[in-house]
Write a protein that holds these residues in place. Structure first.
Motif, PDB file in Angstrom:
ATOM      1  N   LEU A  14      -1.093   0.998  34.739  1.00 45.60           N
ATOM      2  CA  LEU A  14      -0.450  -0.260  35.088  1.00 45.60           C
ATOM      3  C   LEU A  14      -1.122  -1.435  34.394  1.00 45.60           C
ATOM      4  O   LEU A  14      -0.447  -2.324  33.849  1.00 45.60           O
ATOM      5  N   ILE A  65      -5.356  -4.975  40.934  1.00 42.11           N
ATOM      6  CA  ILE A  65      -4.585  -3.735  41.026  1.00 42.11           C
ATOM      7  C   ILE A  65      -5.300  -2.818  42.008  1.00 42.11           C
ATOM      8  O   ILE A  65      -6.494  -2.546  41.853  1.00 42.11           O
ATOM      9  N   TYR A  97      -1.851  -9.312  44.107  1.00 48.53           N
ATOM     10  CA  TYR A  97      -2.300  -7.982  44.546  1.00 48.53           C
ATOM     11  C   TYR A  97      -1.139  -7.001  44.558  1.00 48.53           C
ATOM     12  O   TYR A  97      -0.058  -7.298  45.058  1.00 48.53           O
ATOM     13  N   THR A  98      -1.381  -5.795  44.006  1.00 46.97           N
ATOM     14  CA  THR A  98      -0.354  -4.748  44.024  1.00 46.97           C
ATOM     15  C   THR A  98      -0.500  -3.914  45.288  1.00 46.97           C
ATOM     16  O   THR A  98      -1.357  -3.039  45.378  1.00 46.97           O
ATOM     17  N   HIS A 108      -3.839  -1.001  52.289  1.00 51.86           N
ATOM     18  CA  HIS A 108      -3.112  -2.137  51.718  1.00 51.86           C
ATOM     19  C   HIS A 108      -2.995  -3.288  52.718  1.00 51.86           C
ATOM     20  O   HIS A 108      -3.214  -4.454  52.358  1.00 51.86           O
ATOM     21  N   LEU A 125       2.507  -8.176  45.956  1.00 51.66           N
ATOM     22  CA  LEU A 125       3.622  -7.423  45.383  1.00 51.66           C
ATOM     23  C   LEU A 125       3.683  -6.079  46.099  1.00 51.66           C
ATOM     24  O   LEU A 125       2.839  -5.208  45.868  1.00 51.66           O
ATOM     25  N   ASN A 127       5.051  -2.905  46.039  1.00 54.96           N
ATOM     26  CA  ASN A 127       5.763  -2.038  45.102  1.00 54.96           C
ATOM     27  C   ASN A 127       6.291  -0.792  45.796  1.00 54.96           C
ATOM     28  O   ASN A 127       5.602  -0.175  46.616  1.00 54.96           O
ATOM     29  N   ARG A 161       7.030   2.243  36.545  1.00 58.28           N
ATOM     30  CA  ARG A 161       5.729   1.578  36.433  1.00 58.28           C
ATOM     31  C   ARG A 161       5.836   0.361  35.511  1.00 58.28           C
ATOM     32  O   ARG A 161       5.219  -0.682  35.760  1.00 58.28           O
ATOM     33  N   CYS A 164       7.156  -2.529  37.365  1.00 57.62           N
ATOM     34  CA  CYS A 164       6.108  -3.090  38.226  1.00 57.62           C
ATOM     35  C   CYS A 164       5.135  -3.934  37.413  1.00 57.62           C
ATOM     36  O   CYS A 164       4.669  -4.987  37.866  1.00 57.62           O
ATOM     37  N   ALA A 168       4.270  -7.914  37.811  1.00 52.32           N
ATOM     38  CA  ALA A 168       2.906  -8.408  37.977  1.00 52.32           C
ATOM     39  C   ALA A 168       2.575  -9.474  36.947  1.00 52.32           C
ATOM     40  O   ALA A 168       1.926 -10.478  37.267  1.00 52.32           O
TER      41      ALA A 168
END
Length: 281
Positions: A14, A65, A97-98, A108, A125, A127, A161, A164, A168
Motif C-alpha cells: 500500500l 498505515i 489512518y488506514t 483499529h 479511512l 477500508n 488496494r 485504497c 489515501a
C-alpha cells in the motif's frame, strides 16, 4: 510555503502505491519511512520508539498505515501508539489512518481512540477488504466448480488496494480536518454474487456453498492451511453475516473524483494479461 507529507510503511504494498499516486498528483515534498529503507527513505521501526523522532522530523502531515495483521493485538496497538506519540512530539499537524470498515472493539478502534485523544486533526479511512485475494480464490473455485464460505448471506464491498492507495493519497493532500470516510468498492457482493462473477471471468461454472465456521476451518486445514489461520479465515468469513462490510458509501468517489474498480473489471483485466506482483501490505 510547501507542505511535507510523510508516508509511514513506505516499503509495503500500500505504501508504495500511495507514493506513486502522490507523485502523480503533484506532491514533491515527501518523506518515506520504513523498517527496511532503501535510497532516499528513512528508518522507522514502530516497535522502537527511539527510532521515530528523527524519522518524522520535518513532516506536517502523516499517513499511518496500520501495521501487519501478524502483529494484531497488544503489539500492534503499542506500535500505533508509538507512532502517534512520536508524530505529536515531532510537530506533525494532521494524521491519516488506514482503519477497517466495520471495526468494533479491536486494534483499529483503539487506534482511532488514540487519534482522538491526541488532539490532532485526523482522517480515518475505513477500508473494505481488498479485492486482490479474490482472484486466486475464484480461480481455485473455477477449477473445482465450487466456492465455499462460512458466510451465508453476508455481503462485502471489496475494493482494490490501488483504489485504497489513491484514496489515501487524496486524503493526505486535504487540509487538516477530522473526518471518517468509508472507502469501499461500487458493489456489496454476496458469496453467490462472487461465484457468478467468477464464472463469467474464468468461463467455468462455479456454485456457491455456505458451511458452518467449524466445518469451513476443517476444510481449510485439510487443504494445508495452518489450523490457527484456518480458524481465523472462517471467523472473518462468518463475520460478514453481521453486515460489517455491507456498504454503499460514496465517500471514495467524493474524495477521489472517480469510480472504484468493480470486481468484474478487476478479474477480466487479470485473466487477459499477466499480473505484475508486488510485495508488502
Amino acid at each position: 510555503m510547501h507542505t511535507t507529507l510523510l508516508v509511514a510503511g513506505a516499503s509495503g504494498h500500500l505504501g508504495r502505491l500511495v507514493l506513486q499516486h502522490l507523485r502523480r498528483l503533484g506532491a514533491h515534498h515527501l518523506i518515506a519511512t520504513t523498517r527496511t529503507p532503501s535510497s532516499g527513505q528513512r528508518y522507522a521501526d514502530f516497535d522502537n520508539a527511539d527510532s521515530l523522532p528523527a524519522a518524522f522530523a520535518g513532516a506536517q502531515r502523516m499517513l499511518l498505515i496500520s501495521t501487519a495483521l501478524g502483529y494484531a493485538g497488544p503489539r500492534r496497538v503499542a506500535q500505533h501508539r508509538n507512532a502517534i506519540d512520536a508524530a505529536v512530539r515531532a510537530g506533525v499537524k494532521s494524521i491519516v489512518y488506514t482503519s477497517l470498515l466495520g471495526a468494533v472493539n479491536d486494534d483499529h478502534t483503539q487506534t482511532e481512540t488514540m487519534l482522538r485523544d491526541s488532539g490532532l486533526p485526523h482522517i480515518i479511512l475505513r477500508n473494505a477488504y481488498y479485492m486482490e485475494p479474490l482472484r486466486d480464490t475464484l480461480a481455485a473455485a473455477a477449477g473445482c466448480g465450487k466456492l465455499v464460505s462460512a458466510a451465508t448471506i453476508g455481503r462485502a464491498a471489496y475494493i482494490t488496494r490501488d483504489d485504497c492507495a489513491l484514496a489515501a493519497a487524496h486524503a493526505l493532500l486535504l487540509p487538516p480536518a477530522t473526518r471518517q470516510l468509508d472507502i469501499v468498492g461500487p458493489q456489496a457482493l454476496s458469496g453467490a454474487d462472487l461465484a457468478k462473477i467468477g464464472s463469467e471471468a474464468f468461463g467455468k461454472p462455479i456454485a456457491f456453498s455456505a458451511v458452518g465456521p467449524g466445518e469451513r476451518a476443517d476444510m481449510l486445514a485439510a487443504q494445508g492451511t495452518p489450523p490457527q489461520l484456518a480458524r481465523m479465515i472462517a471467523h472473518v468469513e462468518k463475520a460478514l453475516d453481521s453486515g460489517m462490510m455491507d456498504s454503499t458509501s460514496k465517500d471514495y468517489t467524493a474524495l477521489t473524483g472517480r469510480q472504484a474498480c468493480t470486481l468484474r473489471d478487476f478479474l477480466l483485466r487479470r485473466t487477459r494479461a499477466p499480473e505484475r506482483l508486488t510485495d508488502g501490505g
